[in-house]
Design a protein around this motif. Sequence first.
Motif, PDB file in Angstrom:
ATOM      1  N   ILE A   4       0.855  -1.189   0.000  1.00  0.00           N
ATOM      2  CA  ILE A   4       0.000   0.000   0.000  1.00  0.00           C
ATOM      3  C   ILE A   4       0.893   1.242   0.000  1.00  0.00           C
ATOM      4  N   ASP A  91      -2.343   4.565  -3.261  1.00  0.00           N
ATOM      5  CA  ASP A  91      -3.653   4.066  -2.830  1.00  0.00           C
ATOM      6  C   ASP A  91      -4.400   5.070  -1.974  1.00  0.00           C
ATOM      7  N   ASN A 118      -9.294   6.120  -8.341  1.00  0.00           N
ATOM      8  CA  ASN A 118      -9.424   5.003  -7.413  1.00  0.00           C
ATOM      9  C   ASN A 118      -8.790   5.285  -6.055  1.00  0.00           C
ATOM     10  N   SER A 184      -7.884   2.108   7.043  1.00  0.00           N
ATOM     11  CA  SER A 184      -7.938   0.647   6.931  1.00  0.00           C
ATOM     12  C   SER A 184      -9.319   0.179   6.487  1.00  0.00           C
ATOM     13  N   LEU A 187      -9.812   1.048   2.808  1.00  0.00           N
ATOM     14  CA  LEU A 187      -9.100   0.106   1.937  1.00  0.00           C
ATOM     15  C   LEU A 187      -9.866  -1.211   1.836  1.00  0.00           C
ATOM     16  N   PHE A 188     -10.401  -1.663   2.943  1.00  0.00           N
ATOM     17  CA  PHE A 188     -11.193  -2.899   2.958  1.00  0.00           C
ATOM     18  C   PHE A 188     -12.448  -2.737   2.095  1.00  0.00           C
ATOM     19  N   ARG A 190     -12.892  -0.646  -0.388  1.00  0.00           N
ATOM     20  CA  ARG A 190     -12.523  -0.574  -1.800  1.00  0.00           C
ATOM     21  C   ARG A 190     -12.222  -1.959  -2.358  1.00  0.00           C
ATOM     22  N   GLU A 191     -11.597  -2.786  -1.536  1.00  0.00           N
ATOM     23  CA  GLU A 191     -11.301  -4.162  -1.958  1.00  0.00           C
ATOM     24  C   GLU A 191     -12.592  -4.930  -2.220  1.00  0.00           C
ATOM     25  N   ARG A 192     -13.604  -4.696  -1.384  1.00  0.00           N
ATOM     26  CA  ARG A 192     -14.866  -5.422  -1.503  1.00  0.00           C
ATOM     27  C   ARG A 192     -15.755  -4.875  -2.622  1.00  0.00           C
ATOM     28  N   GLY A 194     -14.872  -1.990  -4.835  1.00  0.00           N
ATOM     29  CA  GLY A 194     -14.239  -1.261  -5.923  1.00  0.00           C
ATOM     30  C   GLY A 194     -14.405   0.241  -5.826  1.00  0.00           C
TER      31      GLY A 194
END
Length: 404
Positions: A4, A91, A118, A184, A187-188, A190-192, A194
Amino acid sequence: MNGIRVVEVAQFTYVPAAGAVLADWGADVIKVEHAVSGDAQRGFAYLGSVAAGGNFAPLMEHPNRGKRSVGLALEKPEALEVLYDIVRRSDVFVTNFLADARRRLKIDVDDIRKINPNIIYVRGTALGARGPEADRGGFDQPTFWCRGGSAVGVTPPGLDGIVGMPGPAYGDSIGAMTIAGGISAALFARERTGEPSVVDVSLLSAGAWANALAIDLSLINGEPWRAQPLQAGASAPKNPLVGFYRTSDDRYLNLSMLQPGRYFGDFCAHIDRPDLPQNELCDTTEKLMANAAAVAEIIAKEIAARPFSEWLERFATLEGQWAPVLDSLEVAHDVQLRANGFIAEVTDVDGNPRELVTAPVQFDETPASLTRGPQFAEHTDEVLRESGRDDEAILALKLAGAAT
């Protein structure tokens, strides 16, 4: 956080300390400082270095360890383009610049999102991103501590004055940990999903959260929470095992046994009063609570008869909840902090071993491995080369005053 990248356009402690937490967790944090003046906090001499002539200043190391520093004059177009190149490969963008400065420097949400749609955009503010005072700045003493209610909450009645924060950057460090948690979560998410978030944390909101239960109670009863008077002995009207007790050498122990009936017998054994649970004052839990003041006097007399160090040994096997009242130097050497790796060694720029408190979160029982904070603009050339610029282009930026 390995892999990251965080770009930080911030100064002082509040937001930079969040970057330090992320660096503790493995993120690559690039600190952007002004090409001439750097982080304004570098000029603060009142907390100084640890030794005369030294180059290790905790005021800078605490919020900046583990980062890389780049010197850019963002008011110059050439420097802004460098920043945008870093943003394209990052990021998270985090800042504590005021709204007017963000707009003027072209680093506001829309500016950064045009470069990297993003990216997670993070604002650390004094008073929040909305409302009539959104554009005002602040520091943790006035905003977190005083406006958030803690100053009144710890100032005992009758004191001629207001109690200040217990240490420098107290609210900044708590607020920064909150920012790191928000990043945190973003970021989680965005991972889930987008979708990148805009994350907002203010010193005022962090101060209110730290003081939340007092504020919640005030909302119920319409009365402000007031500090308890300065005292030794029991502080709970029906529980002598809650309070501050003075030792023979004028140190203090805090007892916080919220279930007095459960812990009273064991406690009495530890103060060499095994007879006390049979005393008619307190031979039942109901009597113990009804006669709490009288029992507290007995306890105070017993604890006042022995020194602090002896009680530390005696209470090592105490079943109930208690703690010694420590100063900052004693906390620095607390055996439990050290056993769990929350005081970590770091090598300073001169090669000397130093120590810092780490972020209060560990993963897989692994203490953080710390590296020192960067010297001013120490990594400018390195980061510029990562952005594809050769030596000639780097020299041109420096001659233009855009980079350090």
